[in-house]
Design a protein around this motif. Sequence first.
Motif, PDB file in Angstrom:
ATOM      1  N   THR A 178       0.849  -1.199   0.000  1.00 55.90           N
ATOM      2  CA  THR A 178       0.000   0.000   0.000  1.00 55.90           C
ATOM      3  C   THR A 178       0.881   1.244   0.000  1.00 55.90           C
ATOM      4  O   THR A 178       1.841   1.342   0.759  1.00 55.90           O
ATOM      5  CB  THR A 178      -0.910   0.005   1.240  1.00 55.90           C
ATOM      6  OG1 THR A 178      -1.723  -1.161   1.228  1.00 55.90           O
ATOM      7  CG2 THR A 178      -1.805   1.243   1.243  1.00 55.90           C
ATOM      8  N   LYS A 179       0.532   2.213  -0.867  1.00 56.80           N
ATOM      9  CA  LYS A 179       1.314   3.443  -0.958  1.00 56.80           C
ATOM     10  C   LYS A 179       0.359   4.641  -0.944  1.00 56.80           C
ATOM     11  O   LYS A 179      -0.542   4.728  -1.773  1.00 56.80           O
ATOM     12  CB  LYS A 179       2.166   3.462  -2.229  1.00 56.80           C
ATOM     13  CG  LYS A 179       3.069   4.671  -2.325  1.00 56.80           C
ATOM     14  CD  LYS A 179       4.161   4.492  -3.384  1.00 56.80           C
ATOM     15  CE  LYS A 179       3.637   4.347  -4.771  1.00 56.80           C
ATOM     16  NZ  LYS A 179       4.731   4.344  -5.772  1.00 56.80           N
ATOM     17  N   ILE A 180       0.560   5.555  -0.004  1.00 57.20           N
ATOM     18  CA  ILE A 180      -0.288   6.736   0.130  1.00 57.20           C
ATOM     19  C   ILE A 180       0.600   7.978   0.097  1.00 57.20           C
ATOM     20  O   ILE A 180       1.552   8.090   0.870  1.00 57.20           O
ATOM     21  CB  ILE A 180      -1.097   6.711   1.432  1.00 57.20           C
ATOM     22  CG1 ILE A 180      -2.010   5.483   1.472  1.00 57.20           C
ATOM     23  CG2 ILE A 180      -1.932   7.981   1.577  1.00 57.20           C
ATOM     24  CD1 ILE A 180      -2.756   5.316   2.774  1.00 57.20           C
ATOM     25  N   LYS A 181       0.272   8.910  -0.813  1.00 58.42           N
ATOM     26  CA  LYS A 181       0.977  10.186  -0.908  1.00 58.42           C
ATOM     27  C   LYS A 181       0.069  11.299  -0.410  1.00 58.42           C
ATOM     28  O   LYS A 181      -1.112  11.337  -0.757  1.00 58.42           O
ATOM     29  CB  LYS A 181       1.388  10.483  -2.351  1.00 58.42           C
ATOM     30  CG  LYS A 181       2.489   9.599  -2.891  1.00 58.42           C
ATOM     31  CD  LYS A 181       2.875  10.044  -4.296  1.00 58.42           C
ATOM     32  CE  LYS A 181       4.008   9.201  -4.852  1.00 58.42           C
ATOM     33  NZ  LYS A 181       4.406   9.652  -6.212  1.00 58.42           N
ATOM     34  N   ALA A 182       0.635  12.216   0.371  1.00 67.38           N
ATOM     35  CA  ALA A 182      -0.136  13.354   0.896  1.00 67.38           C
ATOM     36  C   ALA A 182       0.689  14.625   0.715  1.00 67.38           C
ATOM     37  O   ALA A 182       1.332  15.118   1.648  1.00 67.38           O
ATOM     38  CB  ALA A 182      -0.491  13.142   2.358  1.00 67.38           C
ATOM     39  N   PRO A 183       0.716  15.202  -0.509  1.00 66.35           N
ATOM     40  CA  PRO A 183       1.543  16.397  -0.747  1.00 66.35           C
ATOM     41  C   PRO A 183       1.007  17.626  -0.019  1.00 66.35           C
ATOM     42  O   PRO A 183      -0.209  17.829   0.065  1.00 66.35           O
ATOM     43  CB  PRO A 183       1.467  16.579  -2.266  1.00 66.35           C
ATOM     44  CG  PRO A 183       0.214  15.875  -2.682  1.00 66.35           C
ATOM     45  CD  PRO A 183       0.017  14.747  -1.708  1.00 66.35           C
ATOM     46  N   TYR A 184       1.924  18.425   0.494  1.00 64.95           N
ATOM     47  CA  TYR A 184       1.569  19.668   1.193  1.00 64.95           C
ATOM     48  C   TYR A 184       2.181  20.841   0.431  1.00 64.95           C
ATOM     49  O   TYR A 184       3.377  20.849   0.130  1.00 64.95           O
ATOM     50  CB  TYR A 184       2.077  19.656   2.628  1.00 64.95           C
ATOM     51  CG  TYR A 184       1.645  20.879   3.422  1.00 64.95           C
ATOM     52  CD1 TYR A 184       0.410  20.910   4.059  1.00 64.95           C
ATOM     53  CD2 TYR A 184       2.465  22.003   3.509  1.00 64.95           C
ATOM     54  CE1 TYR A 184       0.002  22.028   4.780  1.00 64.95           C
ATOM     55  CE2 TYR A 184       2.065  23.126   4.225  1.00 64.95           C
ATOM     56  CZ  TYR A 184       0.839  23.133   4.862  1.00 64.95           C
ATOM     57  OH  TYR A 184       0.436  24.243   5.558  1.00 64.95           O
ATOM     58  N   TYR A 185       1.339  21.825   0.116  1.00 63.74           N
ATOM     59  CA  TYR A 185       1.787  23.002  -0.637  1.00 63.74           C
ATOM     60  C   TYR A 185       2.063  24.157   0.316  1.00 63.74           C
ATOM     61  O   TYR A 185       1.216  24.500   1.149  1.00 63.74           O
ATOM     62  CB  TYR A 185       0.714  23.409  -1.647  1.00 63.74           C
ATOM     63  CG  TYR A 185       1.075  24.644  -2.447  1.00 63.74           C
ATOM     64  CD1 TYR A 185       1.925  24.552  -3.536  1.00 63.74           C
ATOM     65  CD2 TYR A 185       0.564  25.889  -2.103  1.00 63.74           C
ATOM     66  CE1 TYR A 185       2.269  25.676  -4.264  1.00 63.74           C
ATOM     67  CE2 TYR A 185       0.906  27.021  -2.819  1.00 63.74           C
ATOM     68  CZ  TYR A 185       1.759  26.906  -3.898  1.00 63.74           C
ATOM     69  OH  TYR A 185       2.107  28.021  -4.604  1.00 63.74           O
ATOM     70  N   TYR A 186       3.250  24.752   0.195  1.00 64.08           N
ATOM     71  CA  TYR A 186       3.651  25.872   1.041  1.00 64.08           C
ATOM     72  C   TYR A 186       3.878  27.094   0.159  1.00 64.08           C
ATOM     73  O   TYR A 186       4.815  27.149  -0.636  1.00 64.08           O
ATOM     74  CB  TYR A 186       4.910  25.527   1.826  1.00 64.08           C
ATOM     75  CG  TYR A 186       5.357  26.610   2.786  1.00 64.08           C
ATOM     76  CD1 TYR A 186       4.442  27.374   3.494  1.00 64.08           C
ATOM     77  CD2 TYR A 186       6.710  26.849   2.997  1.00 64.08           C
ATOM     78  CE1 TYR A 186       4.851  28.354   4.373  1.00 64.08           C
ATOM     79  CE2 TYR A 186       7.137  27.839   3.876  1.00 64.08           C
ATOM     80  CZ  TYR A 186       6.205  28.585   4.558  1.00 64.08           C
ATOM     81  OH  TYR A 186       6.617  29.570   5.424  1.00 64.08           O
ATOM     82  N   ASN A 187       3.000  28.071   0.270  1.00 60.37           N
ATOM     83  CA  ASN A 187       3.103  29.308  -0.508  1.00 60.37           C
ATOM     84  C   ASN A 187       4.052  30.264   0.217  1.00 60.37           C
ATOM     85  O   ASN A 187       3.640  31.048   1.073  1.00 60.37           O
ATOM     86  CB  ASN A 187       1.713  29.929  -0.681  1.00 60.37           C
ATOM     87  CG  ASN A 187       1.754  31.204  -1.503  1.00 60.37           C
ATOM     88  OD1 ASN A 187       2.585  31.352  -2.389  1.00 60.37           O
ATOM     89  ND2 ASN A 187       0.847  32.116  -1.213  1.00 60.37           N
ATOM     90  N   ILE A 188       5.315  30.207  -0.123  1.00 60.16           N
ATOM     91  CA  ILE A 188       6.326  31.000   0.578  1.00 60.16           C
ATOM     92  C   ILE A 188       6.147  32.480   0.283  1.00 60.16           C
ATOM     93  O   ILE A 188       6.146  33.314   1.191  1.00 60.16           O
ATOM     94  CB  ILE A 188       7.738  30.529   0.176  1.00 60.16           C
ATOM     95  CG1 ILE A 188       7.904  29.036   0.493  1.00 60.16           C
ATOM     96  CG2 ILE A 188       8.798  31.352   0.906  1.00 60.16           C
ATOM     97  CD1 ILE A 188       9.191  28.448  -0.039  1.00 60.16           C
ATOM     98  N   ALA A 189       5.995  32.820  -0.982  1.00 61.35           N
ATOM     99  CA  ALA A 189       5.853  34.213  -1.423  1.00 61.35           C
ATOM    100  C   ALA A 189       5.299  34.183  -2.836  1.00 61.35           C
ATOM    101  O   ALA A 189       5.244  33.120  -3.468  1.00 61.35           O
ATOM    102  CB  ALA A 189       7.194  34.940  -1.363  1.00 61.35           C
ATOM    103  N   PRO A 190       4.874  35.348  -3.392  1.00 65.10           N
ATOM    104  CA  PRO A 190       4.354  35.342  -4.759  1.00 65.10           C
ATOM    105  C   PRO A 190       5.339  34.814  -5.801  1.00 65.10           C
ATOM    106  O   PRO A 190       4.926  34.347  -6.853  1.00 65.10           O
ATOM    107  CB  PRO A 190       4.029  36.825  -5.008  1.00 65.10           C
ATOM    108  CG  PRO A 190       3.771  37.390  -3.656  1.00 65.10           C
ATOM    109  CD  PRO A 190       4.704  36.662  -2.743  1.00 65.10           C
ATOM    110  N   ASP A 191       6.645  34.882  -5.502  1.00 66.09           N
ATOM    111  CA  ASP A 191       7.642  34.466  -6.484  1.00 66.09           C
ATOM    112  C   ASP A 191       8.271  33.113  -6.174  1.00 66.09           C
ATOM    113  O   ASP A 191       9.191  32.672  -6.866  1.00 66.09           O
ATOM    114  CB  ASP A 191       8.745  35.514  -6.606  1.00 66.09           C
ATOM    115  CG  ASP A 191       9.473  35.726  -5.285  1.00 66.09           C
ATOM    116  OD1 ASP A 191       8.923  35.348  -4.247  1.00 66.09           O
ATOM    117  OD2 ASP A 191      10.590  36.274  -5.313  1.00 66.09           O
TER     118      ASP A 191
END
Length: 489
Positions: free
Chosen positions: A221-234
């Motif tokens: 079994t393989k589960i991926k849980a990506p987390y997005y981090y918006n550091i700055a507009p660029d």
Amino acid sequence: MRLFIYFIFILCSFSSAIAAQKISAEELKNSPALIEADELYYDKKTSLAIATGNVQLTQGDKILVADKIIYDQKNNIVTASGNVSLHEGNGNIIFADNIELKDNFKQGVIDNFSARLSDNSRIAAIKAEKLNNSITIFEKIVYSPCPICENKPEKAPLWQIKARKATIDESKQRISYNHAFFEIYGVPTLYTPYISHATPNADRKNGFLTPSYSTDKIFGTKIKAPYYYNIAPDKDLIITPTATGKEGGILSAKYRQLVKNGDYELIASITNPDKIDQVGNKLSGQEIRGHIEGRGRFEINDIWNWGFVGKRSTDDTYLRKYNFGDEDVLTSKINLNGIQGRDYIRIESLSFQGLRPNDDPGQTPLIMPHTDFHSEHKLSKFNSSLIVDANILALSRSEGASSNRLSLKGTWKIPYITKSGHLFEINNSLRSDGYLVDDVLKNPSDSASRKLDGPSARFVAETELKWKYPLVKNISKSKLIIEPTANFI
């Protein structure tokens, strides 16, 4: 016959002697909304406008389609029934049995609600109540971003959320759920009293992206849980932890950065599984495995730019096993480019990592530098051109053959076109190649042949006469070109 008429929400006053009448296009042609229907009636006593038969009402960026639409002028209420769909300006499409909307579509109640959002995710609910332009409340809702199988539409999607109640807040760009179940292929796997995620058209925000689930013989079994981090507009960062049943955890990250003169991207992964031998048998202890890669391109000015591409792995099988690539050879390079008119120069350095079983790191070449130069100059005599080409290559190995090359070529190109369309071209060129080699086989196909060392050179003079006769025929909107060509060298 269908009527195409403008429908005004603030209706003009009508004669009290007429109880009900058809509305003409001339009376309503300067209204802010457009309605298209087979028939349209207005009842003065009840202040009701009734449109029936393939009705389509457009206001601003919203389009309401139904079999029947009733407008209550006194209370400013629009009621639609029969094959109802509402196309919103943000890309969402709503379907329902009945819709009741107030205050220019800002408020309303929808029965048997379903919708396809702008990112192709889907929502269905027993009832939806639109409180204002921002907030909509749902009862007994189902949400899934997964596509529906066309061959088996009744089959449950890969994953979905079912909740007793949900709220979409467009001002906060969030969808929140109360008493929610997370289902995989229709089987409840997790309960939470509250959960929320971003709307499809939301601005960039920190939060978990769509998780993924899979099974196979290698990882279980393989589960991926990506987390997005918006550091700055660029700049932003995606961190993806992966849990597996047989290989433990895998951590990967992707960083993206915009800069004033370009952009770059870096990707890396790491894991610490049990050691295995070359045939897959487990050994005692663990080993760190991973990879890193990146790319970038940057403008220096209108003429010059530079960039890089690189990828490296801890071992030969890591990328293919962990689905980070299937290359046999990893190439890393950095380059500098200059282009102006018909002149250009490219300087680059390259290194390689061989991932095939028989690759010897000691015989893997390092190229530093490799340079291509090309320049063209128009001459007044004979409408000719002088072309200069140069190439430099320095290839070295820690074991085995090394080679350094310098090539220079000058070409005098003289074109001539006859009145009847024949194109003649004379190219006179002289090329010189200089080599400095070490341990180079004289016959590469024979490993036992004599090895060459030291400098070597050659000169090649060439004259070329080229003839072309392009024939063109226009055929409707197409063009047929036949061009016989002959070269004499």
